[in-house]
Design a protein around this motif. Structure first.
Motif, PDB file in Angstrom:
ATOM      1  N   SER A 700       0.848  -1.195   0.000  1.00 15.37           N
ATOM      2  CA  SER A 700       0.000   0.000   0.000  1.00 15.37           C
ATOM      3  C   SER A 700       0.880   1.240   0.000  1.00 15.37           C
ATOM      4  O   SER A 700       2.072   1.186   0.304  1.00 15.37           O
ATOM      5  CB  SER A 700      -0.906  -0.006   1.238  1.00 15.37           C
ATOM      6  N   GLY A 701       0.276   2.360  -0.295  1.00 15.94           N
ATOM      7  CA  GLY A 701       1.029   3.608  -0.352  1.00 15.94           C
ATOM      8  C   GLY A 701       1.694   3.795  -1.701  1.00 15.94           C
ATOM      9  O   GLY A 701       1.462   3.046  -2.655  1.00 15.94           O
ATOM     10  N   ASN A 702       2.561   4.777  -1.766  1.00 18.01           N
ATOM     11  CA  ASN A 702       3.197   5.132  -3.036  1.00 18.01           C
ATOM     12  C   ASN A 702       4.701   5.309  -2.874  1.00 18.01           C
ATOM     13  O   ASN A 702       5.340   6.024  -3.632  1.00 18.01           O
ATOM     14  CB  ASN A 702       2.562   6.423  -3.574  1.00 18.01           C
ATOM     15  N   ASN A 703       5.263   4.635  -1.846  1.00 17.81           N
ATOM     16  CA  ASN A 703       6.678   4.804  -1.545  1.00 17.81           C
ATOM     17  C   ASN A 703       7.533   3.707  -2.184  1.00 17.81           C
ATOM     18  O   ASN A 703       8.451   3.179  -1.563  1.00 17.81           O
ATOM     19  CB  ASN A 703       6.892   4.818  -0.022  1.00 17.81           C
ATOM     20  N   TYR A 704       7.209   3.330  -3.395  1.00 23.14           N
ATOM     21  CA  TYR A 704       7.969   2.305  -4.093  1.00 23.14           C
ATOM     22  C   TYR A 704       7.952   2.591  -5.588  1.00 23.14           C
ATOM     23  O   TYR A 704       7.113   3.341  -6.090  1.00 23.14           O
ATOM     24  CB  TYR A 704       7.400   0.908  -3.828  1.00 23.14           C
ATOM     25  N   GLU A 705       8.918   2.010  -6.296  1.00 19.55           N
ATOM     26  CA  GLU A 705       8.971   2.114  -7.745  1.00 19.55           C
ATOM     27  C   GLU A 705       8.990   0.703  -8.322  1.00 19.55           C
ATOM     28  O   GLU A 705       9.392  -0.253  -7.661  1.00 19.55           O
ATOM     29  CB  GLU A 705      10.188   2.922  -8.176  1.00 19.55           C
ATOM     30  N   VAL A 706       8.579   0.603  -9.581  1.00 18.08           N
ATOM     31  CA  VAL A 706       8.330  -0.697 -10.177  1.00 18.08           C
ATOM     32  C   VAL A 706       9.155  -0.857 -11.447  1.00 18.08           C
ATOM     33  O   VAL A 706       9.404   0.108 -12.170  1.00 18.08           O
ATOM     34  CB  VAL A 706       6.828  -0.866 -10.500  1.00 18.08           C
ATOM     35  N   ALA A 707       9.572  -2.093 -11.708  1.00 22.87           N
ATOM     36  CA  ALA A 707      10.195  -2.460 -12.979  1.00 22.87           C
ATOM     37  C   ALA A 707       9.507  -3.723 -13.469  1.00 22.87           C
ATOM     38  O   ALA A 707       9.341  -4.678 -12.702  1.00 22.87           O
ATOM     39  CB  ALA A 707      11.685  -2.702 -12.796  1.00 22.87           C
ATOM     40  N   ILE A 708       9.077  -3.727 -14.723  1.00 21.63           N
ATOM     41  CA  ILE A 708       8.328  -4.882 -15.232  1.00 21.63           C
ATOM     42  C   ILE A 708       8.891  -5.329 -16.571  1.00 21.63           C
ATOM     43  O   ILE A 708       9.642  -4.608 -17.237  1.00 21.63           O
ATOM     44  CB  ILE A 708       6.822  -4.574 -15.371  1.00 21.63           C
ATOM     45  N   THR A 709       8.496  -6.521 -16.972  1.00 18.78           N
ATOM     46  CA  THR A 709       8.918  -7.079 -18.260  1.00 18.78           C
ATOM     47  C   THR A 709       7.918  -6.720 -19.357  1.00 18.78           C
ATOM     48  O   THR A 709       6.792  -6.296 -19.080  1.00 18.78           O
ATOM     49  CB  THR A 709       9.019  -8.611 -18.179  1.00 18.78           C
ATOM     50  N   GLY A 710       8.346  -6.929 -20.601  1.00 18.87           N
ATOM     51  CA  GLY A 710       7.462  -6.692 -21.735  1.00 18.87           C
ATOM     52  C   GLY A 710       6.249  -7.599 -21.719  1.00 18.87           C
ATOM     53  O   GLY A 710       5.150  -7.200 -22.107  1.00 18.87           O
ATOM     54  N   ASN A 711       6.437  -8.831 -21.250  1.00 15.63           N
ATOM     55  CA  ASN A 711       5.306  -9.770 -21.177  1.00 15.63           C
ATOM     56  C   ASN A 711       4.237  -9.267 -20.215  1.00 15.63           C
ATOM     57  O   ASN A 711       3.037  -9.341 -20.501  1.00 15.63           O
ATOM     58  CB  ASN A 711       5.795 -11.151 -20.719  1.00 15.63           C
ATOM     59  N   LEU A 712       4.675  -8.743 -19.064  1.00 15.05           N
ATOM     60  CA  LEU A 712       3.712  -8.223 -18.094  1.00 15.05           C
ATOM     61  C   LEU A 712       3.042  -6.960 -18.626  1.00 15.05           C
ATOM     62  O   LEU A 712       1.842  -6.745 -18.425  1.00 15.05           O
ATOM     63  CB  LEU A 712       4.397  -7.944 -16.751  1.00 15.05           C
ATOM     64  N   LEU A 713       3.818  -6.129 -19.316  1.00 17.02           N
ATOM     65  CA  LEU A 713       3.237  -4.922 -19.926  1.00 17.02           C
ATOM     66  C   LEU A 713       2.100  -5.305 -20.855  1.00 17.02           C
ATOM     67  O   LEU A 713       1.005  -4.724 -20.803  1.00 17.02           O
ATOM     68  CB  LEU A 713       4.318  -4.158 -20.690  1.00 17.02           C
ATOM     69  N   GLU A 714       2.326  -6.271 -21.720  1.00 16.79           N
ATOM     70  CA  GLU A 714       1.294  -6.712 -22.667  1.00 16.79           C
ATOM     71  C   GLU A 714       0.086  -7.271 -21.923  1.00 16.79           C
ATOM     72  O   GLU A 714      -1.063  -7.020 -22.303  1.00 16.79           O
ATOM     73  CB  GLU A 714       1.878  -7.764 -23.606  1.00 16.79           C
ATOM     74  N   ARG A 715       0.331  -8.036 -20.836  1.00 15.25           N
ATOM     75  CA  ARG A 715      -0.765  -8.607 -20.059  1.00 15.25           C
ATOM     76  C   ARG A 715      -1.600  -7.514 -19.405  1.00 15.25           C
ATOM     77  O   ARG A 715      -2.846  -7.557 -19.420  1.00 15.25           O
ATOM     78  CB  ARG A 715      -0.189  -9.533 -18.972  1.00 15.25           C
TER      79      ARG A 715
END
Length: 1053
Positions: A700-715
């Motif tokens: 919860s909250g907004n105190n984090y940053e995210v990195a994702i793969t192309g497969n997850l982006l498409e999903r």
């Protein structure tokens, strides 16, 4: 679907769909058109030319069999009516089948692409040769075309094998330009002014029109000639026809022809290589600086799907080749990849920027103001005894005042200055509209390798799982590991230099293995001690989808499969993966290494028709090559500058996400210590923290940053859209991105008025560069014409954005100034009409020629501000800051003019004296104005208002340098203001005669007007710089609160 309904065509590839409607000529419509032309003296042709609704009166909807024309649009836009035509041909002309019976092709051309009606499907399809064939079917064509009938019919249907860019004749361009709506309005204005005996200004504007017209004709011809020199290529080629090799012009090539590849050949069409190999220069199409190896299509049963490895594209050229290389033609003309590129230049996608649309709304408002002026002016014109002819002329004159004919010229001046400055910075720009778009960029997507990092790589260490000391030098690795690293690659050798993927070149250089180029194009790899000699018999080339490659090597009668690829896809295929291997992989990627995994297995046998997936089970893991890719020196400053300007920056890379995270942390893309990694594995979305620990859900909250793969982006885009906020707000790194994923990412950010820039170095970035609002190619290659901007230096990105903001701010300020110019002059004319007089021709000329034109040309010359501000120029003319600025300026300008005339009329001497000739005899001098005190006041006050507002609108910060740095403008303003003061206070005969002022001895009203000059300018400046921004912020905050309140109410209900 009815054969007369609007048919929807879905292209066979990823191009936009088109919609069509079949039409036939209407005799009634033709008669109506002729009658309208006769009754309007030919003027009806103009709306017919400009508006589709008038063109459609010629036609009526019908069935395809009756149709003579077709209404075409692309995704509901770019409507146009084109002529249908038909050609008879044999049925097999589009396919590689035996010659059959004849058929009729109903065709039309839209944006240089030919479509035909496919009766079985009941829809229109692109006219292309069928390439959805098996590899073996293409090899069955290697004997060449033997049927003259087939060759003749294919030439008839497909046309010449050339990308022809027609260059219109000068007269044709001249007519097209002169019939543009705004140019017609300028001609109309000149005619009105000549009828009004306002000859000098009419001649001046006509002169400017002619120069603009000549310049436009010249630029259009020059640009088309440049494009033609790039697009149109004709050469002689050797082809195999009727069992013999003959030399023909490339124009005569047809799909199915077998072309013999000769030295230094530039390919005139798209072909599939059937024999030999070619080393090709593809910089024109992809911007890829490294030559690309092309291999012969294997004789297997796989279906061809535009595989780049086997495809030779038009416009690319041979660097080296096998002596027995030949290829089959599959596409010619505009159907080629090069043809697509040329069409994208001839017919660029419509801009998402609203500036041009809003400018037409403002022009409509100006016409509305002129309409109001009509009704106000009717009474004084009637009272003045103006005859009907002059009455109409005066009303038309109000239109030319309300809508300045120089508006179009003014709007382009800032862009012209920007183009010149960009060229001096060695930044190539092929799209003027992209300059204004770059002024609103708030999201920048960066490719990593070659963009943020250097092209060169180094292999300093490897991790060998079969040795006690795991992290060692490449040359100390186990023999099997060295064999895999040496031969599992796809580079080639030219003049003793390695050509290919930088990471493969780094590996072979680090190993110090010898390489020998064989006659068949393959490479023999020899160990440093000469004990091992390997040659790959078959290569499974790297696939972005599979994220791995493999080679088949035979040594001492044993067949080996050596593989290299992304560790996360290689590990599951291996039997001997240590328990801590995944953690080691994460450790090295977090350090910023580009980590690969190498594995091998012994095969009992090998079938060339098999796929890599058929052979890669039960591999033996060998180790991890640890490649380093250094960050460019200027990348740190670029990202820091963008971050300070609150521009959202993300990395979109084909590398592992964790490698991208490492680069992102070094460059401060990621500032939070809490980074969450997301992937789509199997049918499950997986979230992990920075230590590799799986999470049940996002915190919860907004105190984090995210990195994702192309497969997850498409999903997320296709299914789990509840995570879209992550992509747009929290995610800074996108890894394992294929070219398709990069395009999808750009589309994700293109919401509302958000302008997105893509920065890449060609190759896999080409699609994203085209999709972005502002594509910036870091390539000197000719292919960078596919992106609006191209430059060699990463740091020039900052200058492009600064120049864009400067150009956009200048465009807005010029438009505001021209709008105020029309308002002020319109107000002056109406007030004087009410006083039964008008400005003299000399006074109009002084305002229009000696004031407006110098101010316009010099105010647009301001340089971009040296600092990239957090603020951005408004994205629309119809925005709160622009409307407030114009609104306050109108109130003040009219107020000062009205105040000046009222103060003069309140003077005691004004009531006692006849202040002008027309008062003495009680008649109107609107038609032939004479000098008057009212004219003095209105002219001098109106002129100084124009100078003052132009100066205030030209204040620099935060998008342009301070006004004092624009020396031509400062000099112009100083001279004009000095002249105005001189005209106000001087009472010499020269002044009265020069601008036809009324000669009087009263200085009191002159000093009061000087006070209005100075005080009004100061007040206008304070309101523009202080009140307008404050009011804009307040109104925006109120709207934001209201939207928030409405959104909460929707949630409750």
């Amino acid at each position: 679907m009815s054969r007369s309904d609007s048919n929807v065509q879905t292209s066979l590839d990823d191009r936009p769909s088109i919609q069509v409607q079949y039409l036939k000529s209407s005799l009634t419509g033709l008669l109506a058109f002729i009658i309208c032309l006769i009754f309007t003296g030919g003027l009806f042709y103009l709306p017919y030319r400009w508006l589709l609704v008038f063109q459609k009166i010629f036609y009526k909807k019908c069935d395809i069999d009756e149709a003579s024309h077709i209404l075409v649009s692309s995704n509901g836009l770019d409507h146009t009516i084109v002529k249908l035509y038909s050609k008879k041909s044999i049925k097999s002309v589009l396919d590689n089948h035996a010659i059959g019976g004849k058929t009729k092709f109903i065709m039309f051309k839209y944006k240089n692409e030919v479509f035909y009606y496919q009766e079985e499907l009941g829809m229109c399809l692109p006219l292309v040769f069928n390439t959805r064939l098996s590899f073996n079917e293409f090899h069955s064509m290697k004997e060449g075309l033997s049927s003259k009938i087939l060759i003749k019919n294919r030439q008839k249907i497909f046309g010449p094998s050339v990308i022809d860019v027609p260059i219109p004749k000068i007269f044709e361009i001249f007519i097209n330009e002169i019939l543009e709506p705004f140019f017609v309005f300028q001609i109309f204005s000149v005619v009105i002014w000549l009828a009004e005996k306002y000859a000098y200004y009419a001649i001046t504007i006509f002169f400017i029109m002619c120069i603009t017209l000549i310049a436009n004709v010249y630029l259009i011809q020059r640009n088309l000639k440049r494009l033609k020199s790039l697009a149109t290529f004709i050469t002689n080629v050797d082809v195999l026809r009727n069992g013999t090799i003959e030399t023909i012009s490339s124009c005569d090539l047809v799909p199915g022809d077998i072309v013999i590849i000769t030295d230094n050949l530039t390919f005139p069409c798209d072909m599939i290589l059937l024999s030999g190999f070619c080393l090709v220069n593809e910089t024109m199409l992809t911007g890829e600086s490294q030559p690309v190896i092309k291999e012969a299509l294997p004789e297997i049963n796989n279906i061809y799907n535009k595989d780049k490895l086997y495809t030779l594209n038009a416009g690319t050229s041979v660097i080296d080749k096998h002596p027995q290389s030949f290829a089959v033609v599959i596409s010619i003309g505009y159907c080629t990849v090069k043809g697509e590129l040329v069409r994208s230049i001839l017919y660029p996608k419509s801009s998402r920027f609203k500036f041009e649309r809003d400018s037409w709304i403002f022009i409509a408002c100006m016409f509305g103001i002129a309409l109001i002026g009509f009704f106000i002016a009717i009474k004084p014109l009637n009272d003045g005894g103006i005859d009907s002819g002059n009455f109409v002329l005066k009303l038309f004159d109000l239109i030319t005042i309300s809508v300045p004919p120089a508006l179009r010229l003014t709007m382009t001046i800032g862009i012209v200055y920007s183009m010149r400055r960009l060229k001096k910075k060695k930044i190539n720009c092929i799209s003027q509209s992209a300059i204004n778009c770059s002024g609103r960029v708030s999201v920048v997507c960066f490719d990593k390798t070659g963009t943020l990092t250097k092209d060169e790589m180094s292999l300093n260490y490897v991790y060998d799982i079969n040795l006690p000391d795991k992290e060692i030098l490449p040359g100390d690795a186990s023999l099997d590991f060295q064999k895999c690293m040496a031969c599992c690659n796809s580079f080639t050798i030219l003049n003793g230099l390695f050509i290919g993927d930088p990471q493969e070149i780094a590996i072979i250089n680090a190993l110090n293995w010898k390489t020998i180029m064989l006659e068949n194009g393959k490479i023999n790899f020899v160990s440093p001690d000469d004990r091992v000699s390997l040659t790959s018999n078959f290569i499974f080339h790297f696939s972005p989808e599979l994220k791995r490659m493999g080679v088949i090597v035979e040594e001492n009668g044993i067949i080996y499969l050596y593989m290299k690829g992304a560790p996360e896809v290689i590990f599951p295929l291996c039997e001997n993966v240590p328990e801590d291997m995944y953690q080691l992989f994460l450790k090295y990627t977090r350090k910023g290494y580009r980590v690969l995994a190498c594995a091998y297995k012994v095969l009992d046998n090998f079938d060339v028709n098999s796929k890599l997936e058929d052979n890669e089970k039960d591999l033996m893991l060998l180790g991890l090559p640890l490649l380093e890719n250094l960050i460019k020196d200027d990348a740190f400053d670029v990202i820091s500058t963008l971050d300070k300007a609150d521009i959202h920056c993300v990395i979109s890379t084909g590398d592992n996400v964790l490698t991208g995270i490492s680069v992102a942390k070094k460059l401060s893309f990621i500032k939070s210590e809490n980074v969450i990694f997301g992937d789509y594995v199997g049918l499950e979305i997986v979230w992990e923290d920075d230590d590799g620990k799986r999470l049940d859900d996002l915190p919860s909250g907004n105190n984090y940053e995210v990195a994702i793969t192309g497969n997850l982006l498409e999903r997320i885009i296709t299914e789990n859209r509840e995570y879209m906020f992550l992509i747009r707000e929290n995610c800074k790194v996108f890894g394992r991105m294929s070219p398709k994923h990069k395009i999808m990412l750009i589309e994700c950010f293109q919401v509302g008025e958000i302008m997105v820039s893509m920065v890449g170095d060609g190759a896999n970035d080409c699609g994203a560069l085209k999709q972005a609002d502002v594509g910036i190619s870091l390539s000197k290659a000719e292919a960078s014409i596919a992106a609006p901007f191209s430059t060699l230096e990463l740091s020039n990105i900052i200058y492009i954005l600064k120049e864009g903001r400067c150009a956009l701010a200048t465009s807005f300020q010029c438009f505001k100034f021209m709008f105020m110019y029309s308002i002020i002059q319109f107000t002056c004319a109406i007030i004087l009409y009410l006083e039964k007089t008008n400005l003299t021709n000399s006074q109009y000329m002084y305002q229009d020629i000696f004031t407006i034109l110098p101010l316009t040309f010099t105010m647009a010359a301001s340089l971009p501000h040296h600092k990239l501000s957090k603020r951005m120029p408004p994205g629309s003319l119809i925005s709160v800051p622009i409307l407030l600025s114009i609104g306050f300026a109108i109130i003040q300008a009219i107020g000062y003019i009205v105040a000046a005339i009222c103060i003069v009329k309140s003077m005691l001497w004004y009531k006692k004296e006849c202040t002008s000739d027309h008062c003495e005899v009680g008649k109107s001098t609107i038609d032939e104005p004479l000098a008057s005190i009212e004219g003095n006041v209105i002219f001098l006050q109106g002129t100084v208002q124009l100078i003052g507002i132009c100066t205030i609108f030209s204040m620099g910060k935060p998008f342009r340098e301070p006004i004092y740095k624009n020396k031509p403008f400062v000099i112009t303003v100083t001279i004009l203001f000095a002249f105005n003061i001189y005209f106000l206070l001087d009472r010499s005969e020269f002044t009265y005669n020069f601008i036809e002022l009324f000669c009087d001895d009263h200085m009191d009203y002159r000093w009061i007007m000087l006070g209005i000059y100075i005080g009004g300018s100061i007040l206008t400046f304070l309101i523009e710089r202080l009140i307008v921004p404050t009011a804009a912020r307040f109104i925006k905050a109120c709207f934001h609160k209201k939207r928030k309140h409405l959104a909460s109410e929707e949630i409750l209900y």
